[in-house]
Design a protein around this motif. Structure first.
Motif, PDB file in Angstrom:
ATOM      1  N   TYR A  84      -2.876  26.501  21.112  1.00  0.00           N
ATOM      2  CA  TYR A  84      -3.531  27.503  21.957  1.00  0.00           C
ATOM      3  C   TYR A  84      -2.763  27.688  23.265  1.00  0.00           C
ATOM      4  N   LEU A  85      -2.383  26.580  23.866  1.00  0.00           N
ATOM      5  CA  LEU A  85      -1.654  26.610  25.133  1.00  0.00           C
ATOM      6  C   LEU A  85      -0.330  27.362  24.987  1.00  0.00           C
ATOM      7  N   ALA A  86       0.417  27.079  23.919  1.00  0.00           N
ATOM      8  CA  ALA A  86       1.704  27.744  23.687  1.00  0.00           C
ATOM      9  C   ALA A  86       1.512  29.244  23.482  1.00  0.00           C
ATOM     10  N   ASN A  87       0.511  29.623  22.696  1.00  0.00           N
ATOM     11  CA  ASN A  87       0.244  31.051  22.493  1.00  0.00           C
ATOM     12  C   ASN A  87      -0.083  31.747  23.806  1.00  0.00           C
ATOM     13  N   LEU A  88      -0.880  31.090  24.626  1.00  0.00           N
ATOM     14  CA  LEU A  88      -1.259  31.661  25.925  1.00  0.00           C
ATOM     15  C   LEU A  88      -0.027  31.847  26.811  1.00  0.00           C
ATOM     16  N   ILE A  89       0.789  30.827  26.917  1.00  0.00           N
ATOM     17  CA  ILE A  89       1.964  30.882  27.794  1.00  0.00           C
ATOM     18  C   ILE A  89       3.006  31.873  27.280  1.00  0.00           C
ATOM     19  N   SER A  90       3.068  32.057  25.960  1.00  0.00           N
ATOM     20  CA  SER A  90       4.047  33.000  25.400  1.00  0.00           C
ATOM     21  C   SER A  90       3.750  34.443  25.800  1.00  0.00           C
ATOM     22  N   ASN A  91       2.563  34.701  26.331  1.00  0.00           N
ATOM     23  CA  ASN A  91       2.250  36.029  26.868  1.00  0.00           C
ATOM     24  C   ASN A  91       2.972  36.284  28.184  1.00  0.00           C
ATOM     25  N   PHE A  92       3.405  35.215  28.843  1.00  0.00           N
ATOM     26  CA  PHE A  92       4.044  35.348  30.153  1.00  0.00           C
ATOM     27  C   PHE A  92       5.518  34.982  30.127  1.00  0.00           C
ATOM     28  N   SER A  93       5.920  34.112  29.224  1.00  0.00           N
ATOM     29  CA  SER A  93       7.307  33.664  29.134  1.00  0.00           C
ATOM     30  C   SER A  93       7.861  33.963  27.740  1.00  0.00           C
ATOM     31  N   ASN A  94       9.109  34.401  27.708  1.00  0.00           N
ATOM     32  CA  ASN A  94       9.774  34.674  26.434  1.00  0.00           C
ATOM     33  C   ASN A  94      10.491  33.452  25.885  1.00  0.00           C
ATOM     34  N   ASN A  95      10.410  32.339  26.596  1.00  0.00           N
ATOM     35  CA  ASN A  95      11.145  31.128  26.227  1.00  0.00           C
ATOM     36  C   ASN A  95      10.204  29.929  26.164  1.00  0.00           C
ATOM     37  N   VAL A  96       9.466  29.810  25.069  1.00  0.00           N
ATOM     38  CA  VAL A  96       8.495  28.736  24.924  1.00  0.00           C
ATOM     39  C   VAL A  96       8.833  27.930  23.673  1.00  0.00           C
ATOM     40  N   GLU A  97       8.851  26.612  23.829  1.00  0.00           N
ATOM     41  CA  GLU A  97       9.006  25.725  22.685  1.00  0.00           C
ATOM     42  C   GLU A  97       7.832  24.761  22.668  1.00  0.00           C
ATOM     43  N   LEU A  98       7.289  24.540  21.482  1.00  0.00           N
ATOM     44  CA  LEU A  98       6.192  23.608  21.267  1.00  0.00           C
ATOM     45  C   LEU A  98       6.696  22.452  20.417  1.00  0.00           C
ATOM     46  N   VAL A  99       6.474  21.227  20.889  1.00  0.00           N
ATOM     47  CA  VAL A  99       6.853  20.027  20.148  1.00  0.00           C
ATOM     48  C   VAL A  99       5.584  19.217  19.895  1.00  0.00           C
ATOM     49  N   SER A 100       5.320  18.939  18.608  1.00  0.00           N
ATOM     50  CA  SER A 100       4.091  18.233  18.260  1.00  0.00           C
ATOM     51  C   SER A 100       4.258  17.517  16.927  1.00  0.00           C
ATOM     52  N   PHE A 101       3.320  16.631  16.650  1.00  0.00           N
ATOM     53  CA  PHE A 101       3.239  15.966  15.356  1.00  0.00           C
ATOM     54  C   PHE A 101       2.210  16.672  14.494  1.00  0.00           C
ATOM     55  N   ILE A 102       2.495  16.724  13.194  1.00  0.00           N
ATOM     56  CA  ILE A 102       1.517  17.230  12.233  1.00  0.00           C
ATOM     57  C   ILE A 102       1.368  16.182  11.133  1.00  0.00           C
ATOM     58  N   GLY A 103       0.444  16.410  10.223  1.00  0.00           N
ATOM     59  CA  GLY A 103       0.215  15.472   9.129  1.00  0.00           C
ATOM     60  C   GLY A 103       1.392  15.388   8.178  1.00  0.00           C
ATOM     61  N   GLU A 104       1.529  14.240   7.545  1.00  0.00           N
ATOM     62  CA  GLU A 104       2.700  13.993   6.702  1.00  0.00           C
ATOM     63  C   GLU A 104       2.802  14.932   5.507  1.00  0.00           C
ATOM     64  N   LYS A 105       1.684  15.451   5.011  1.00  0.00           N
ATOM     65  CA  LYS A 105       1.720  16.357   3.852  1.00  0.00           C
ATOM     66  C   LYS A 105       2.062  17.794   4.237  1.00  0.00           C
ATOM     67  N   LYS A 106       2.060  18.089   5.535  1.00  0.00           N
ATOM     68  CA  LYS A 106       2.379  19.423   6.055  1.00  0.00           C
ATOM     69  C   LYS A 106       1.474  20.509   5.466  1.00  0.00           C
ATOM     70  N   ASP A 107       0.262  20.138   5.046  1.00  0.00           N
ATOM     71  CA  ASP A 107      -0.635  21.092   4.402  1.00  0.00           C
ATOM     72  C   ASP A 107      -1.150  22.182   5.347  1.00  0.00           C
ATOM     73  N   LYS A 108      -1.091  21.963   6.635  1.00  0.00           N
ATOM     74  CA  LYS A 108      -1.549  22.966   7.613  1.00  0.00           C
ATOM     75  C   LYS A 108      -0.385  23.757   8.212  1.00  0.00           C
ATOM     76  N   LEU A 109       0.841  23.480   7.781  1.00  0.00           N
ATOM     77  CA  LEU A 109       2.016  24.107   8.378  1.00  0.00           C
ATOM     78  C   LEU A 109       1.992  25.630   8.233  1.00  0.00           C
ATOM     79  N   GLY A 110       1.606  26.136   7.075  1.00  0.00           N
ATOM     80  CA  GLY A 110       1.523  27.586   6.869  1.00  0.00           C
ATOM     81  C   GLY A 110       0.531  28.222   7.831  1.00  0.00           C
ATOM     82  N   PHE A 111      -0.631  27.605   7.987  1.00  0.00           N
ATOM     83  CA  PHE A 111      -1.648  28.112   8.912  1.00  0.00           C
ATOM     84  C   PHE A 111      -1.116  28.108  10.343  1.00  0.00           C
ATOM     85  N   ILE A 112      -0.441  27.016  10.716  1.00  0.00           N
ATOM     86  CA  ILE A 112       0.099  26.896  12.074  1.00  0.00           C
ATOM     87  C   ILE A 112       1.108  28.000  12.334  1.00  0.00           C
TER      88      ILE A 112
END
Length: 187
Positions: A84-112
């Motif tokens: 949510y934070l990254a999406n919000l900030i991307s409205n103001f900056s064209n240079n945003v990178e998000l670094v995070s951990f996700i589950g090992e099966k990557k089952d939510k990766l498509g949704f993300i």
């Protein structure tokens, strides 16, 4: 109050702040200030959360056991936490990178990826024996009040290997950014 009609969902304190700010700053000046931050390079680090809300209507007590039964009305899911934070900030900056951990099966990766702004660079690491942190909440359909929640989370620390991969990546990229945001969310 100047903003009462347009922003009647805002608190009186927020409306008063907007009134004071609009008197001190012209709209054009605010737009110029926002344009200045378009090129600020922002790195966001922290927990990406999938927020899921199920709106339900109570229909009565179970005939066989002593619990309340609900009828599912709506099922809503969206990105929370640093997503949510990254999406919000991307409205103001064209240079945003998000670094995070996700589950090992990557089952939510498509949704993300579907729900993350295309302007955001997303670097993820997987956490062993874990799912992507998901907060499921049940809402009373009429009053919109939460009445139950189920969190799918693994609170275990990341492994030394996962930690080293994460730190090695940060060492490579951290100097490329003007602003680094670390987000930590309470359960």
């Amino acid at each position: 109050n100047k903003y009462k009609g347009e922003f009647n969902n805002l608190s009186l304190e927020t409306q008063n702040f907007l009134n004071r700010t609009s008197k001190k700053n012209k709209y054009k000046t605010i737009l110029e200030d926002l344009k200045k931050i378009k090129n600020v390079k922002v790195l966001i680090i922290g927990e990406l959360i999938i927020d899921q809300y199920i709106e339900a209507e109570p229909i009565g007590k179970s005939g066989k056991e002593n619990f309340l039964v609900h009828k599912k009305m709506k099922d809503l899911s969206f990105l929370g936490g640093t997503g949510y934070l990254a999406n919000l900030i991307s409205n103001f900056s064209n240079n945003v990178e998000l670094v995070s951990f996700i589950g090992e099966k990557k089952d939510k990766l498509g949704f993300i990826k579907k729900n993350l702004s295309k302007k955001i660079k997303f670097k993820f690491f997987t956490k062993n024996n874990s799912t992507t942190f998901t907060k499921l909440r049940y809402l009373d359909n009429y009053r919109k009040i939460k009445f139950n929640g189920i969190y799918d989370i693994n609170d275990d620390l990341i492994s030394n290997t996962e930690n080293q991969q994460f730190l090695n990546y940060l060492k490579k990229v951290v100097n490329k950014y003007d602003l680094i945001l670390l987000a930590d969310y309470e359960k």
